[in-house]
Design a protein around this motif. Structure first.
Motif, PDB file in Angstrom:
ATOM      1  N   GLU A  93       0.815  -1.220   0.000  1.00  0.00           N
ATOM      2  CA  GLU A  93       0.000   0.000   0.000  1.00  0.00           C
ATOM      3  C   GLU A  93       0.848   1.270   0.000  1.00  0.00           C
ATOM      4  O   GLU A  93       0.341   2.356  -0.274  1.00  0.00           O
ATOM      5  CB  GLU A  93      -0.907   0.017   1.236  1.00  0.00           C
ATOM      6  CG  GLU A  93      -2.059  -0.968   1.141  1.00  0.00           C
ATOM      7  CD  GLU A  93      -2.907  -0.966   2.407  1.00  0.00           C
ATOM      8  OE1 GLU A  93      -2.777  -0.043   3.229  1.00  0.00           O
ATOM      9  OE2 GLU A  93      -3.705  -1.908   2.562  1.00  0.00           O
ATOM     10  N   ILE A 124      -8.765  -7.702   1.095  1.00  0.00           N
ATOM     11  CA  ILE A 124      -9.707  -6.584   1.253  1.00  0.00           C
ATOM     12  C   ILE A 124      -8.965  -5.289   1.606  1.00  0.00           C
ATOM     13  O   ILE A 124      -9.383  -4.199   1.214  1.00  0.00           O
ATOM     14  CB  ILE A 124     -10.815  -6.939   2.273  1.00  0.00           C
ATOM     15  CG1 ILE A 124     -12.074  -6.163   1.928  1.00  0.00           C
ATOM     16  CG2 ILE A 124     -10.420  -6.675   3.679  1.00  0.00           C
ATOM     17  CD1 ILE A 124     -13.320  -6.771   2.473  1.00  0.00           C
ATOM     18  N   ALA A 125      -7.858  -5.448   2.307  1.00  0.00           N
ATOM     19  CA  ALA A 125      -7.040  -4.259   2.606  1.00  0.00           C
ATOM     20  C   ALA A 125      -6.496  -3.684   1.301  1.00  0.00           C
ATOM     21  O   ALA A 125      -6.589  -2.474   1.053  1.00  0.00           O
ATOM     22  CB  ALA A 125      -5.887  -4.636   3.541  1.00  0.00           C
ATOM     23  N   LYS A 127      -7.631  -4.154  -1.727  1.00  0.00           N
ATOM     24  CA  LYS A 127      -8.744  -3.686  -2.571  1.00  0.00           C
ATOM     25  C   LYS A 127      -9.120  -2.249  -2.216  1.00  0.00           C
ATOM     26  O   LYS A 127      -9.383  -1.423  -3.080  1.00  0.00           O
ATOM     27  CB  LYS A 127      -9.946  -4.618  -2.345  1.00  0.00           C
ATOM     28  CG  LYS A 127     -11.208  -4.230  -3.061  1.00  0.00           C
ATOM     29  CD  LYS A 127     -12.288  -5.247  -2.684  1.00  0.00           C
ATOM     30  CE  LYS A 127     -13.655  -4.831  -3.187  1.00  0.00           C
ATOM     31  NZ  LYS A 127     -14.693  -5.714  -2.638  1.00  0.00           N
ATOM     32  N   ASN A 128      -9.117  -1.942  -0.926  1.00  0.00           N
ATOM     33  CA  ASN A 128      -9.569  -0.620  -0.504  1.00  0.00           C
ATOM     34  C   ASN A 128      -8.462   0.421  -0.391  1.00  0.00           C
ATOM     35  O   ASN A 128      -8.721   1.610  -0.509  1.00  0.00           O
ATOM     36  CB  ASN A 128     -10.294  -0.722   0.842  1.00  0.00           C
ATOM     37  CG  ASN A 128     -11.693  -1.257   0.692  1.00  0.00           C
ATOM     38  OD1 ASN A 128     -12.594  -0.537   0.294  1.00  0.00           O
ATOM     39  ND2 ASN A 128     -11.864  -2.547   0.939  1.00  0.00           N
ATOM     40  N   PHE A 129      -7.237  -0.043  -0.134  1.00  0.00           N
ATOM     41  CA  PHE A 129      -6.195   0.950   0.161  1.00  0.00           C
ATOM     42  C   PHE A 129      -4.976   0.894  -0.755  1.00  0.00           C
ATOM     43  O   PHE A 129      -4.143   1.793  -0.706  1.00  0.00           O
ATOM     44  CB  PHE A 129      -5.781   0.851   1.633  1.00  0.00           C
ATOM     45  CG  PHE A 129      -6.905   1.213   2.566  1.00  0.00           C
ATOM     46  CD1 PHE A 129      -7.262   2.545   2.746  1.00  0.00           C
ATOM     47  CD2 PHE A 129      -7.630   0.243   3.229  1.00  0.00           C
ATOM     48  CE1 PHE A 129      -8.321   2.889   3.583  1.00  0.00           C
ATOM     49  CE2 PHE A 129      -8.688   0.570   4.070  1.00  0.00           C
ATOM     50  CZ  PHE A 129      -9.033   1.899   4.249  1.00  0.00           C
TER      51      PHE A 129
END
Ligand code: SF4
Ligand code: SF4
Ligand code: SF4
Lengths: 174, 793
Positions: A93, A124-125, A127-129
């Motif tokens: 990220e 999911i981390a 995917k979002n960040f």
């Protein structure tokens, strides 16, 4: 529609598209900077051979949990990098992280052999960040991972041979 | 306390500790036992500066467990793809808000437990003096640190509880729709809730220690039996479940007053079990939360008494299934039962033994204790003929019915256990695969609710593992409570210098990735390497279930002192506070820092000097969330198991970002680039093999001396090689000079530094010429706080 391997693990409005192994393999092939993330379950059912086959195609491998031990025992550590899954997600990220080879980040992450629920949270981390620049995630595991962009479907343990064939097909298409 | 009457004049306050001074007829308690620091009873924003220091280095990392928000009727809001909710809240802030709420739930549980205890014990034993014995002067380190109060009697905790309750209300308010919008400020609030949690725990544990005369830091606390196999089924069995020991104490007292000690078994699950054995070693511990459903289903209990926290919400249904009456003793968990607190004991006993009601509420703990003991003697006789474990025929029938469909139970199981495969093997006569599921199974019961064949899977696994269950008998030292000031005097220096390489604090619940044995392995590895291993709660219990080749459990093999190479059961979850307390006492006793109302300075001290690492390997509850946040705020990192990802948030450092690793040297205010020590504040590992070297890595501190750094490096390198098959790729960043290198491997390591990391090395002279981030400096006074620079000049 495929169900998550852990039935309640539906996190939001968008879920992964179930993809054929050929498409999953091609996604890895077409990526500029792909990364294979493996976990402790590659130490079961000789899955490590499949991971090594992917490594030999030039795809760097992030060895999470204690999967590194398997690569050492198999005598293949060429492009295998020791890391923790949490730490890896945090690094992916970050714009400051220059990858394991110190030349840049990754644009595609493929997961294989991680514990289902922590891998799901990893995906999911990202995917979002992991959005600037965007990092696409796919699952080539025996589990359907809704938090990935594309995922294989659930393949039961009693059909491990089928799963391995699926992986062979992914590998052929890289 | 002596009394003095003096004329108004200049007096030496320091010399007059614990003295009542009468001045002009007004009696005032002398308050100056220590200079008050800057933040007594801090409000939400008072420690924000310290929180931001932590958050700048250990940035919150989010893995949303849910990508939507359904907190208010504007919603549901889709927060994916950078979208904000109708109230303007973004994904990161929503995750942080959720964590804040989880921490508040946890902190409320401990605080409310403390409040309930105080109310009850003031009635039962009166307002006792807090006397922790000759080994302890700093009786309540967290209370002193956070509130500035030095409690002398139980009622002195009243203002502490009032402070806690007010702060909890203020924090909860901040989570309402349309309040805080910054994820960082929510994190600061979660830290605040975590700190309050630590204080609530200290209050609760000290109250019960003082009221019930539990061990006050006894290194030789007695051993008691633990395990599903340790309960004598031939006697009437009272099963106590939960976290609040008062009714269980009443059970023990009633038994002892009536000569029934040897005739009745009292067995406990979760922290009530730990605390009951701290009170009376006649009680036994069944085990941690993961064993709850299985033990209840085994039908051994003739009466089940519950108090609060970590009780199955369907306990009444489970109790009915085995025809055991249920006694609910705490208003937080009433299960729809009739409140019979004001009925006579005879009437309640009649109601429960006739089966007229499946259970009752009794909010008077003393009455509940008497009822439990009287009822159990009758129900035991009645239940003798009941068979709760499946018969061989039933077992065969069920496993044969299983279609190994793999569609239902495996996707319902949080552990993804291969139940169908195991059933199939059992149908063919091999029960070993089913029995092997017993320990990794967390006993949740989700599987059997979805089986289309209605197979009672929990019972089937229990039946297959019966030989193991019957032989599950460990030994645990009862919770010793606080660390003695005298012990801190001995270990303070080696801990800060690093020659005792760390305190490994194994705490929390039983949601392990692969069964209970991991915590035993972790504790054993670090005890053998002469770390100080402290345990509480479910972790303390599960580590006690295993024996070495000589038949010894960890608690039998290693001493219970707070020293290198020792294994300590500190106590229940609320006893966690004493682990914070030990770190605070290092600052107070070894470094002579004032702790009163001085939170940030002490946390800064601990972060930079005390090599401690928490391990919440099976963290499951909201309490575990608040516990970890409280441990983090005081400067101690925590490793969680893989289920811990579901807490949504971690605090992770980035070792390659140099500016994150700059601290001040308090001697002159100069900025010093340091190694990433400790590298993370809250991080998950997937397997125990990964966790063990990670825990060793998180024990490095900037102030380690060369000897200490050598010891820590040796363990870090060895453990990585042992469990991962390679040396870690970052060990070199912890090397400040050749003196930091372990002597036995110096040449090998120098060569690696030269060849793999490009350092300037004179191999012949065994000298490092260039490469390290900084040089070792014995006088280095590391701090993250500007305000400490001048003070230390
Ligand atoms: S609190 Fe905000 S984000 Fe949540 S449902 Fe309401 S409007 Fe949406
Ligand atoms: S009770 Fe055990 S086997 Fe069943 S779903 Fe829960 S963890 Fe899995
Ligand atoms: S759901 Fe029932 S029938 Fe299907 S595999 Fe599980 S136990 Fe067997």
């Amino acid at each position: 529609m495929e169900i998550p391997f852990d039935i309640g693990n539906i996190s939001g409005p968008e879920n992964a598209r179930v993809a054929q192994p050929e498409a999953l393999g091609r996604a890895i092939k077409n990526a500029k900077r792909p990364l294979l993330v493996v976990g402790s379950e590659i130490l079961d059912d000789s899955l490590i051979e499949k991971a090594i086959a992917i490594g030999k195609k030039g795809i760097p491998i992030a060895a999470t949990a204690h999967s590194m031990k398997g690569f050492v025992d198999a005598g293949y550590t060429e492009n295998v990098h020791l890391t923790g899954l949490h730490e890896l997600a945090n690094n992916i990220e970050s714009r400051d992280w220059m990858g394991f080879d110190k030349t840049g980040g990754y644009d595609l992450v493929a997961v294989l052999g991680g514990i289902y629920y922590s891998t799901s949270q990893f995906l999911i981390a990202l995917k979002n960040f992991a959005t600037d620049p965007i990092v696409r995630c796919i699952s080539i595991d025996r589990y359907y991972h809704p938090a990935a962009r594309m995922s294989s479907g659930n393949i039961s343990r009693k059909h491990t041979d089928e799963f391995k064939k699926m992986l062979d097909s992914v590998i052929e298409n890289i | 306390m002596e009394e003095l009457n003096i004329a108004p004049s200049k007096i030496e306050i320091e010399a007059l500790k614990n003295v009542v001074i009468n001045i002009g007829g007004i009696e005032e308690e002398e308050e100056e036992w220590e200079t008050m620091g800057p933040t007594p009873m801090p409000g939400i924003a008072d420690l924000r500066n310290w929180d931001y220091k932590l958050l700048e280095r250990y940035k919150p990392f989010y893995a949303p467990y849910c990508e939507m928000c359904c907190f208010c009727t504007f919603g549901k809001c889709d927060l994916t793809g950078g979208k904000k909710g109708a109230c303007g809240l973004g994904m990161a802030a929503q995750q942080a808000r959720f964590v804040t709420i989880a921490c508040l739930i946890g902190c409320s549980a401990h605080t409310a437990h403390g409040r309930h205890l105080l109310r009850k014990v003031l009635k039962i034993v009166g307002d006792r003096e807090i006397n922790m014995g000759t080994g302890i002067n700093i009786e309540a380190p967290l209370t002193r640190l956070i509130t500035g109060i030095k409690p002398e009697k139980l009622s002195d905790f009243i203002p502490v509880l009032e402070y806690l309750e007010e702060q909890i209300a203020q924090l909860l308010d901040s989570t309402h729709t349309g309040q805080e919008g910054s994820n960082l400020d929510y994190e600061s609030k979660a830290y605040h809730a975590g700190m309050l949690d630590s204080l609530g725990k200290e209050v609760a544990d000290l109250i019960q220690i003082v009221a019930f005369d539990l061990p006050k830091g006894d290194p030789d606390a007695p051993l008691v039996e633990i395990g599903m196999g340790c309960v004598d089924e031939s006697k009437p069995v009272i099963l106590v479940i939960g976290h609040n020991v008062v009714p269980s104490v009443a059970v023990m007292d009633y038994m002892s007053d009536h000569g029934l000690d040897e005739r009745i078994e009292v067995a406990g699950i979760c922290c009530t079990a730990i605390d009951t054995t701290r009170y009376s070693q006649k009680a036994k511990i069944v085990g941690s939360i993961g064993r709850q459903l299985r033990f209840v289903r085994s039908g051994v209990a003739d009466v089940i008494m519950v108090d609060e926290q970590c009780i199955r919400a369907d306990i009444l249904e489970q109790a009915k299934r085995i025809h055991a009456p249920l006694i609910a003793t705490n208003d937080k968990a009433l299960y729809g039962l009739v409140d019979r607190t004001n009925d006579s004991v005879d009437d309640i006993v009649a109601i429960l033994t006739s089966g007229k009601e499946p259970g009752v509420v009794i909010l008077d703990p003393v009455k509940a204790g008497e009822v439990a003991v009287r009822v159990v003697q009758i129900t035991h006789e009645k239940r003798k003929e009941l068979v709760n474990i499946l018969t061989d025929e039933e077992f065969k029938e069920y496993v044969t019915m299983c279609q190994n469909c793999d569609a239902n139970c495996i996707v319902a199981c949080p552990q993804g256990l291969p139940i169908g495969e195991a059933n199939k093997a059992a149908a063919k006569g091999d029960t070993a695969p089913l029995a092997s599921l017993f320990d990794p199974c967390v006993g949740c019961g989700r599987c059997e609710q979805v089986c289309k064949k209605h197979i009672p899977i929990v019972d089937v696994i229990l039946k297959a593992s019966l030989p193991y269950v019957k032989s599950e008998k460990g030994m645990i030292r009862v919770g010793r409570g606080p660390v003695l000031d005298t012990e801190i005097r001995k270990v303070g220096a080696p801990l800060v210098l690093g020659t005792i390489p760390g305190i490994i604090a194994i705490v929390g619940c039983g949601n392990y990735p692969n069964g209970t044995k991991d915590v035993y392995r972790i504790a054993k590895e670090f005890a053998e390497r002469k770390y100080i291993v402290v345990l509480t709660g479910c972790g303390a219990m599960d580590a006690a279930l295993y024996r070495d080749k000589d038949g010894k459990t960890l608690y039998e093999k290693y001493p219970g002192d707070f020293d290198g190479g020792c294994v300590l059961n500190i106590g229940s979850c609320v006893s966690n506070a004493h682990i914070h307390g030990a770190a605070i006492k290092v600052a107070a006793i070894y470094a002579r820092r004032n702790i009163r109302g001085n939170y940030a300075e002490i946390a800064d001290y601990i972060l930079n000097r005390v090599g401690a690492c928490g391990v919440a390997w099976g963290a499951m509850s909201q309490k575990a969330a608040s516990i970890a946040s409280g441990v983090n705020r005081i400067g101690i990192p925590v490793v969680i198991g893989p289920h811990g990802w579901k807490y949504r948030r971690a605090y992770l450092g980035r070792k390659y970002v140099d500016e994150d690793w700059v601290v001040y040297d308090a001697r002159d205010g100069s900025k010093v680039q340091i190694e990433p020590a400790p590298e993370h504040m809250l991080v998950a590992a997937d397997t125990y093999q990964e966790a063990i070297p990670l825990i060793a890595r998180l024990c490095f501190r900037p102030t380690d001396n060369s000897m200490g750094r050598q010891v820590k490096l040796t363990h870090y390198m060895d453990l990585s090689m042992k469990y991962l098959g390679v040396y870690p790729d970052d060990w070199h960043i912890f090397v400040r000079g050749e003196a930091d290198l372990p002597l036995a491997r110096k040449e090998e390591y120098l060569r690696i530094l030269k060849e793999e990391h490009g350092w300037g090395i004179d191999l012949e002279a065994k000298k490092i010429l260039s490469g390290p981030v900084r040089k070792m400096d014995v006088g280095f006074d590391a701090t993250n706080l500007e305000e400490l620079i001048k003070k230390n000049e």
